[in-house]
Structures are given as structure tokens and as C-alpha cells.
Design a protein around this motif. Structure first.
Motif, PDB file in Angstrom:
ATOM      1  N   SER A 206       0.822  -1.208   0.000  1.00  0.00           N
ATOM      2  CA  SER A 206       0.000   0.000   0.000  1.00  0.00           C
ATOM      3  C   SER A 206       0.860   1.263   0.000  1.00  0.00           C
ATOM      4  O   SER A 206       0.532   2.244  -0.680  1.00  0.00           O
ATOM      5  CB  SER A 206      -0.959   0.008   1.194  1.00  0.00           C
ATOM      6  N   LYS A 209       2.380   1.667  -3.522  1.00  0.00           N
ATOM      7  CA  LYS A 209       1.346   2.099  -4.473  1.00  0.00           C
ATOM      8  C   LYS A 209       1.068   3.590  -4.305  1.00  0.00           C
ATOM      9  O   LYS A 209       0.993   4.341  -5.291  1.00  0.00           O
ATOM     10  CB  LYS A 209       0.065   1.290  -4.245  1.00  0.00           C
ATOM     11  N   THR A 237      -1.900  -4.092  -8.083  1.00  0.00           N
ATOM     12  CA  THR A 237      -3.337  -4.351  -7.866  1.00  0.00           C
ATOM     13  C   THR A 237      -3.592  -5.835  -7.615  1.00  0.00           C
ATOM     14  O   THR A 237      -4.608  -6.201  -7.021  1.00  0.00           O
ATOM     15  CB  THR A 237      -4.183  -3.878  -9.070  1.00  0.00           C
ATOM     16  N   ASP A 240      -3.873  -6.474  -3.901  1.00  0.00           N
ATOM     17  CA  ASP A 240      -4.918  -5.823  -3.112  1.00  0.00           C
ATOM     18  C   ASP A 240      -5.746  -6.878  -2.392  1.00  0.00           C
ATOM     19  O   ASP A 240      -6.274  -7.805  -3.029  1.00  0.00           O
ATOM     20  CB  ASP A 240      -5.834  -4.988  -4.008  1.00  0.00           C
ATOM     21  N   LYS A 241      -5.899  -6.720  -1.101  1.00  0.00           N
ATOM     22  CA  LYS A 241      -6.658  -7.707  -0.331  1.00  0.00           C
ATOM     23  C   LYS A 241      -8.134  -7.721  -0.720  1.00  0.00           C
ATOM     24  O   LYS A 241      -8.819  -8.736  -0.580  1.00  0.00           O
ATOM     25  CB  LYS A 241      -6.514  -7.422   1.164  1.00  0.00           C
ATOM     26  N   GLU A 242      -8.622  -6.577  -1.253  1.00  0.00           N
ATOM     27  CA  GLU A 242     -10.025  -6.522  -1.667  1.00  0.00           C
ATOM     28  C   GLU A 242     -10.289  -7.493  -2.805  1.00  0.00           C
ATOM     29  O   GLU A 242     -11.407  -7.964  -2.988  1.00  0.00           O
ATOM     30  CB  GLU A 242     -10.390  -5.111  -2.128  1.00  0.00           C
ATOM     31  N   GLU A 243      -9.266  -7.794  -3.611  1.00  0.00           N
ATOM     32  CA  GLU A 243      -9.452  -8.743  -4.713  1.00  0.00           C
ATOM     33  C   GLU A 243      -9.650 -10.164  -4.191  1.00  0.00           C
ATOM     34  O   GLU A 243     -10.210 -10.988  -4.858  1.00  0.00           O
ATOM     35  CB  GLU A 243      -8.245  -8.682  -5.659  1.00  0.00           C
TER      36      GLU A 243
END
Length: 243
Positions: A206, A209, A237, A240-243
């Protein structure tokens, strides 16, 4: 003595301001010919191309907004690194009009990165600077994963939650070594990112980025570095933990 009503004079002035010569050189906009078209429109970047005729009234009206678009893209390091703005005098260069199926003026075509150059899509959105930018940004958002490598994406997802990352790094090294061409370049970015995070902690993803995004926003980036930064941001990307 003939007098002209002030309203008529004002209308004529506004009309002149609202249109311009489409053949004029515009900042940030490439003038394409059969000789240089494939040099600038290669599939390495997204591109929007206007096919115009000098005598076309709608082309003249579009010119001020297209000029604003060129200025906006050329002054934005992120956009400049990923999209080309261009125009073609298709009345003079009829071969290019024929090549891309241009049947009227102005015709706007969008060439997506990584797609065959001879397969652009028709742009049918608004013809203001803001409408163009909204469309371009939506396209770029769709393509944020341009440097992603599917077989390494699986490792990336495992990496961010692993307690021991050494085996994953070794696997990434093997996979990256088996790739070729553009995928090999991208694979090396995955590997280096994993190695950095392993030594600095998972927060590195993070913070790195954010650092790269600040660099692009600053505009103080060497042109040769912009595409490299875009590649790194794309690969990040995948983590990214959201992925």
C-alpha cells in the motif's frame, strides 16, 4: 448605411469562438498520416483518433474541445503515459479513412491497448473535453490490469495472507523464469514486489502504491519512467486484499 444589430454581432463572435480550423496543430494531439500512423497507434497504449475533413462544419466545431482534450492529457503524467490523442485529415489521406471504414466526418475511433490496431471501436459519446476524459478514464480503469499475469495472480493472493512466504517467492521465481516477452517483464515485477514485501512487511504494497501514484501526480517524472511506474501499479493491484 447598413447597421448590424448587436445581437447578430455577438452571435457571429460566439460562432467564431466555437469553431476552428481542424487542420491546425493542437498541443498534445498527433497529426497522423499513412506514413506515421502505425508508429503512433501501435496497441501499446489506448488511443482516440478523430478522422476529419477540413471543410466539415462539425469538425470545425469539435476542434476547440479536441484542443482542450490534448492539453488535458499532455499535462497529466498518468494519462500521457497510457493514452494517445490524435487526428487524421481523412479527406486528404483517404487510404486511412478507407482502412478504418470512415463514412462521415468527424468519425472518432477508440483503439484499446493490447487489441489489434485494425479493430478499433466507434466512439459515440459526448464531444466535449469532459465527456472525452470520462470515457478515457473509464476505459483505463477497465484496463488497470494490463500488466497482470494470471498464473502469478494466484500466488499474489496467497502471498498477502501467508505466514511463511519463502516457498511462494521460490515458486514465483520459477514461474517468472518460464515466461517470455512482455509477460516476462511483468513477471519480474511480481517477483521483486514479493521480495520487497517479504523484507519490509505487507504494508509495503500500500505504501509503494501510494508513493508511485504521488510521483505520477507530481508530474516530475522522466518520460522513460512513466510506463515503468504504470506497469508496477498494475501489478500491485494483484496484491490488493479486496481482490
Amino acid at each position: 448605411m447598413l447597421t448590424v444589430a448587436p445581437l447578430v454581432v455577438l452571435s457571429l463572435g460566439l460562432l467564431q469562438q466555437a469553431s476552428a480550423d481542424p487542420t491546425e496543430s493542437l498541443p498534445g494531439v498527433y497529426d497522423l498520416t499513412p506514413e506515421n500512423f502505425d508508429k503512433h497507434i501501435t496497441g501499446a497504449k489506448d488511443a482516440i483518433v478523430e478522422f476529419y475533413a477540413p471543410w466539415c462544419g462539425h469538425c470545425k466545431s469539435l476542434t476547440p474541445e479536441y484542443k482542450k482534450l490534448g492539453e488535458a492529457v499532455s499535462s497529466d503524467a498518468r494519462l500521457k503515459s497510457r493514452v494517445v490523442i490524435a487526428k487524421v485529415n481523412a479527406d486528404e489521406h483517404k487510404s486511412l479513412g478507407t482502412r478504418f471504414g470512415v463514412g462521415g466526418f468527424p468519425t472518432l475511433k477508440y483503439f484499446s491497448r493490447g487489441k489489434p490496431v485494425n479493430e478499433p471501436i466507434d466512439y459515440s459519446g459526448g464531444r466535449t473535453k469532459d465527456a472525452f476524459l470520462e470515457y478515457i478514464n473509464n476505459k483505463l480503469t477497465e484496463d488497470n490490469g494490463f500488466a497482470r499475469v494470471e498464473i502469478l495472480d494466484t500466488l499474489a493472493r496467497q502471498f498477502t495472507s501467508a505466514s511463511d512466504t519463502s516457498d511462494l517467492i521460490k515458486k514465483a521465481q520459477e514461474l517468472a523464469g518460464s515466461l517470455t516477452d512482455e509477460a516476462k517483464i511483468n513477471g519480474d515485477v511480481y517477483l521483486k514486489s514479493m521480495q520487497k514485501a517479504a523484507s519490509k512487511g505487507m504494508d509495503w504494497f500500500s505504501t509503494e502504491k501510494a508513493r508511485l501514484e504521488r510521483l505520477l501526480e507530481s508530474g516530475n517524472v522522466n518520460t522513460n519512467k512513466i510506463s515503468e511506474i504504470g506497469r508496477k501499479l498494475s501489478v500491485l493491484t494483484a496484491f490488493d486484499k479486496e481482490e
